[in-house]
Design a protein around this motif. Structure first.
Motif, mmCIF file in Angstrom:
data_model
loop_
_atom_site.group_PDB
_atom_site.id
_atom_site.type_symbol
_atom_site.label_atom_id
_atom_site.label_comp_id
_atom_site.label_asym_id
_atom_site.label_seq_id
_atom_site.Cartn_x
_atom_site.Cartn_y
_atom_site.Cartn_z
ATOM 1 N N PHE A 107 37.902 34.501 45.217
ATOM 2 C CA PHE A 107 37.794 35.883 45.666
ATOM 3 C C PHE A 107 38.226 36.777 44.515
ATOM 4 O O PHE A 107 39.037 36.378 43.686
ATOM 5 N N VAL A 108 37.740 38.001 44.500
ATOM 6 C CA VAL A 108 38.308 39.040 43.645
ATOM 7 C C VAL A 108 38.912 40.055 44.602
ATOM 8 O O VAL A 108 38.240 40.544 45.514
ATOM 9 N N VAL A 109 40.212 40.316 44.417
ATOM 10 C CA VAL A 109 40.910 41.265 45.279
ATOM 11 C C VAL A 109 41.425 42.430 44.448
ATOM 12 O O VAL A 109 41.683 42.303 43.258
ATOM 13 N N ALA B 41 46.466 43.290 49.249
ATOM 14 C CA ALA B 41 45.238 43.508 48.483
ATOM 15 C C ALA B 41 44.040 43.497 49.415
ATOM 16 O O ALA B 41 44.096 42.975 50.525
ATOM 17 N N ARG B 42 42.961 44.069 48.933
ATOM 18 C CA ARG B 42 41.696 44.088 49.671
ATOM 19 C C ARG B 42 40.690 43.205 48.946
ATOM 20 O O ARG B 42 40.580 43.263 47.717
ATOM 21 N N ILE B 43 39.953 42.391 49.697
ATOM 22 C CA ILE B 43 38.924 41.548 49.088
ATOM 23 C C ILE B 43 37.774 42.456 48.645
ATOM 24 O O ILE B 43 37.232 43.227 49.434
ATOM 25 N N ILE B 44 37.430 42.358 47.360
ATOM 26 C CA ILE B 44 36.354 43.157 46.794
ATOM 27 C C ILE B 44 35.064 42.334 46.747
ATOM 28 O O ILE B 44 34.002 42.819 47.111
ATOM 29 N N GLY C 48 46.001 46.418 40.392
ATOM 30 C CA GLY C 48 44.722 46.151 39.747
ATOM 31 C C GLY C 48 43.977 45.006 40.414
ATOM 32 O O GLY C 48 44.316 44.584 41.511
ATOM 33 N N CYS C 49 42.954 44.479 39.715
ATOM 34 C CA CYS C 49 42.136 43.392 40.248
ATOM 35 C C CYS C 49 42.765 42.043 39.930
ATOM 36 O O CYS C 49 43.384 41.865 38.888
ATOM 37 N N HIS C 50 42.572 41.100 40.862
ATOM 38 C CA HIS C 50 43.118 39.754 40.709
ATOM 39 C C HIS C 50 42.073 38.747 41.175
ATOM 40 O O HIS C 50 41.372 38.982 42.154
ATOM 41 N N MET D 165 36.368 46.072 36.568
ATOM 42 C CA MET D 165 37.043 47.247 37.087
ATOM 43 C C MET D 165 38.531 46.947 37.190
ATOM 44 O O MET D 165 38.927 45.993 37.830
ATOM 45 N N ASN D 166 39.344 47.745 36.580
ATOM 46 C CA ASN D 166 40.783 47.552 36.642
ATOM 47 C C ASN D 166 41.473 48.871 36.962
ATOM 48 O O ASN D 166 42.497 49.206 36.400
ATOM 49 N N THR D 167 40.890 49.622 37.884
ATOM 50 C CA THR D 167 41.449 50.898 38.290
ATOM 51 C C THR D 167 42.572 50.672 39.293
ATOM 52 O O THR D 167 42.410 49.917 40.232
ATOM 53 N N ASN D 168 43.691 51.316 39.085
ATOM 54 C CA ASN D 168 44.797 51.207 40.029
ATOM 55 C C ASN D 168 44.588 52.220 41.144
ATOM 56 O O ASN D 168 44.504 53.418 40.894
ATOM 57 N N LEU D 169 44.509 51.711 42.368
ATOM 58 C CA LEU D 169 44.325 52.544 43.546
ATOM 59 C C LEU D 169 45.538 52.383 44.447
ATOM 60 O O LEU D 169 46.180 51.333 44.456
#
Length: 60
Positions: free
Chosen positions: A41-43, A31-34, A48-50, A1-5
């Motif tokens: 972690f994926v944030v 960023a928010r931890i996903i 986007g996602c990092h 998922m690479n949606t910009n929010l």
């Protein structure tokens, strides 16, 4: 998922911003931890996602 929010879509509220200095806001990626994995972690941020590696010297 690479949606910009936006930060508000990620759950960012004024309460969080009030806890940061201007320097923090200018030099920190908000960023928010996903997801959390054993070694990273994926944030999700506005950009986007990092993937963020966990320092094995310090427990999560």
């Amino acid at each position: 998922m690479n949606t910009n929010l936006s930060l508000s879509q990620l759950g960012w509220r004024a309460f969080f911003q009030q806890q940061l200095t201007l320097n923090d806001l200018e030099h920190t990626l908000i960023a928010r931890i996903i997801t959390y994995h054993r070694d990273h972690f994926v944030v999700q941020s506005e950009q986007g996602c990092h993937k963020v590696l966990v320092n094995s010297d310090h427990p999560p």
